[in-house]
Design a protein around this motif. Structure first.
Motif, PDB file in Angstrom:
ATOM      1  N   UNK A   9      -1.997   1.828   3.956  1.00  0.00           N
ATOM      2  CA  UNK A   9      -3.151   1.361   3.169  1.00  0.00           C
ATOM      3  C   UNK A   9      -2.757   1.129   1.714  1.00  0.00           C
ATOM      4  N   UNK A  10      -1.881   1.969   1.188  1.00  0.00           N
ATOM      5  CA  UNK A  10      -1.404   1.797  -0.193  1.00  0.00           C
ATOM      6  C   UNK A  10      -0.645   0.485  -0.339  1.00  0.00           C
ATOM      7  N   UNK A  11       0.232   0.180   0.623  1.00  0.00           N
ATOM      8  CA  UNK A  11       1.001  -1.056   0.553  1.00  0.00           C
ATOM      9  C   UNK A  11       0.105  -2.280   0.731  1.00  0.00           C
ATOM     10  N   UNK A  12      -0.883  -2.183   1.597  1.00  0.00           N
ATOM     11  CA  UNK A  12      -1.800  -3.297   1.796  1.00  0.00           C
ATOM     12  C   UNK A  12      -2.757  -3.466   0.621  1.00  0.00           C
ATOM     13  N   UNK A  13      -3.091  -2.367  -0.028  1.00  0.00           N
ATOM     14  CA  UNK A  13      -3.994  -2.410  -1.180  1.00  0.00           C
ATOM     15  C   UNK A  13      -3.391  -3.272  -2.280  1.00  0.00           C
ATOM     16  N   UNK A  14      -2.142  -3.037  -2.624  1.00  0.00           N
ATOM     17  CA  UNK A  14      -1.396  -3.910  -3.516  1.00  0.00           C
ATOM     18  C   UNK A  14      -1.775  -3.882  -4.982  1.00  0.00           C
ATOM     19  N   UNK A  15      -2.671  -2.999  -5.409  1.00  0.00           N
ATOM     20  CA  UNK A  15      -3.061  -2.944  -6.814  1.00  0.00           C
ATOM     21  C   UNK A  15      -1.915  -2.478  -7.687  1.00  0.00           C
ATOM     22  N   UNK A  16      -1.174  -1.491  -7.212  1.00  0.00           N
ATOM     23  CA  UNK A  16      -0.071  -0.942  -7.994  1.00  0.00           C
ATOM     24  C   UNK A  16       1.115  -0.691  -7.075  1.00  0.00           C
ATOM     25  N   UNK A  17       2.308  -0.842  -7.627  1.00  0.00           N
ATOM     26  CA  UNK A  17       3.522  -0.553  -6.858  1.00  0.00           C
ATOM     27  C   UNK A  17       4.095   0.809  -7.227  1.00  0.00           C
ATOM     28  N   UNK A  18       3.429   1.536  -8.105  1.00  0.00           N
ATOM     29  CA  UNK A  18       3.930   2.819  -8.592  1.00  0.00           C
ATOM     30  C   UNK A  18       3.346   3.959  -7.770  1.00  0.00           C
ATOM     31  N   UNK A  19       4.192   4.925  -7.441  1.00  0.00           N
ATOM     32  CA  UNK A  19       3.735   6.044  -6.623  1.00  0.00           C
ATOM     33  C   UNK A  19       2.732   6.921  -7.356  1.00  0.00           C
ATOM     34  N   UNK A  20       2.730   6.913  -8.672  1.00  0.00           N
ATOM     35  CA  UNK A  20       1.756   7.726  -9.410  1.00  0.00           C
ATOM     36  C   UNK A  20       0.331   7.224  -9.188  1.00  0.00           C
ATOM     37  N   UNK A  57      -7.691  15.558   2.010  1.00  0.00           N
ATOM     38  CA  UNK A  57      -6.406  15.226   2.636  1.00  0.00           C
ATOM     39  C   UNK A  57      -5.712  14.030   1.987  1.00  0.00           C
ATOM     40  N   UNK A  58      -6.224  13.569   0.859  1.00  0.00           N
ATOM     41  CA  UNK A  58      -5.578  12.450   0.161  1.00  0.00           C
ATOM     42  C   UNK A  58      -4.253  12.913  -0.433  1.00  0.00           C
ATOM     43  N   UNK A  59      -3.252  12.052  -0.361  1.00  0.00           N
ATOM     44  CA  UNK A  59      -1.911  12.384  -0.827  1.00  0.00           C
ATOM     45  C   UNK A  59      -1.812  12.278  -2.336  1.00  0.00           C
ATOM     46  N   UNK A  60      -0.983  13.134  -2.908  1.00  0.00           N
ATOM     47  CA  UNK A  60      -0.656  13.026  -4.324  1.00  0.00           C
ATOM     48  C   UNK A  60       0.687  12.317  -4.447  1.00  0.00           C
ATOM     49  N   UNK A  61       1.026  11.922  -5.654  1.00  0.00           N
ATOM     50  CA  UNK A  61       2.311  11.252  -5.857  1.00  0.00           C
ATOM     51  C   UNK A  61       3.474  12.194  -5.535  1.00  0.00           C
ATOM     52  N   UNK A  62       3.304  13.474  -5.804  1.00  0.00           N
ATOM     53  CA  UNK A  62       4.372  14.433  -5.512  1.00  0.00           C
ATOM     54  C   UNK A  62       4.591  14.595  -4.013  1.00  0.00           C
TER      55      UNK A  62
END
Length: 123
Positions: free
Chosen positions: A19-30, A51-56
């Motif tokens: 979902x993060x890759x498809x979202x495409x708003x940001x390429x940064x893990x933060x 259960x949402x992931x953090x950057x860490x």
């Protein structure tokens, strides 16, 4: 992949990464930290807010991949691609390659490269 019960299930991690890759708003893990605070985003991807992931956690997940595991994952993706290709049996398969011209005029060795675009000797 999950070595203890404290972490998220692998299916949840892959779902959120996809979902993060498809979202495409940001390429940064933060940006995962911003998404973790957004309850609306969690509801849209059908995940619990807790259960949402953090950057860490994403960085720890990517760090857990070693070269043998990466090789096996690539091999699995290739087998899935070929299986799907045989299943669909298309007449033509178009694989695209994204190219870009890099300015390499100041390089000492160019390996026989000729000007490619607007007199730039690049790859």
């Amino acid at each position: 992949m999950r070595r203890s019960r404290k972490g998220q299930p692998v299916t949840e991690i892959f779902k959120q990464l996809l979902c993060f890759f498809l979202h495409g708003t940001s390429r940064h893990l933060v940006f995962f930290d911003t998404l973790a605070k957004d309850a609306g985003y969690a509801a849209v991807i059908e995940s619990e807010s807790t259960s949402m992931l953090s950057s860490h956690s994403v960085k720890r997940f990517f760090r857990s991949f070693r070269w043998p595991r990466i090789y096996l994952f690539r091999h699995l993706l290739q087998r899935m691609f070929l299986w799907r290709l045989k299943l669909e049996a298309p007449d033509v398969v178009i694989l695209g390659i994204d190219t870009m011209v890099m300015d390499n005029d100041e390089a000492k060795v160019r390996h026989g490269v000729r000007p490619t675009y607007k007199r730039v000797k690049g790859f």
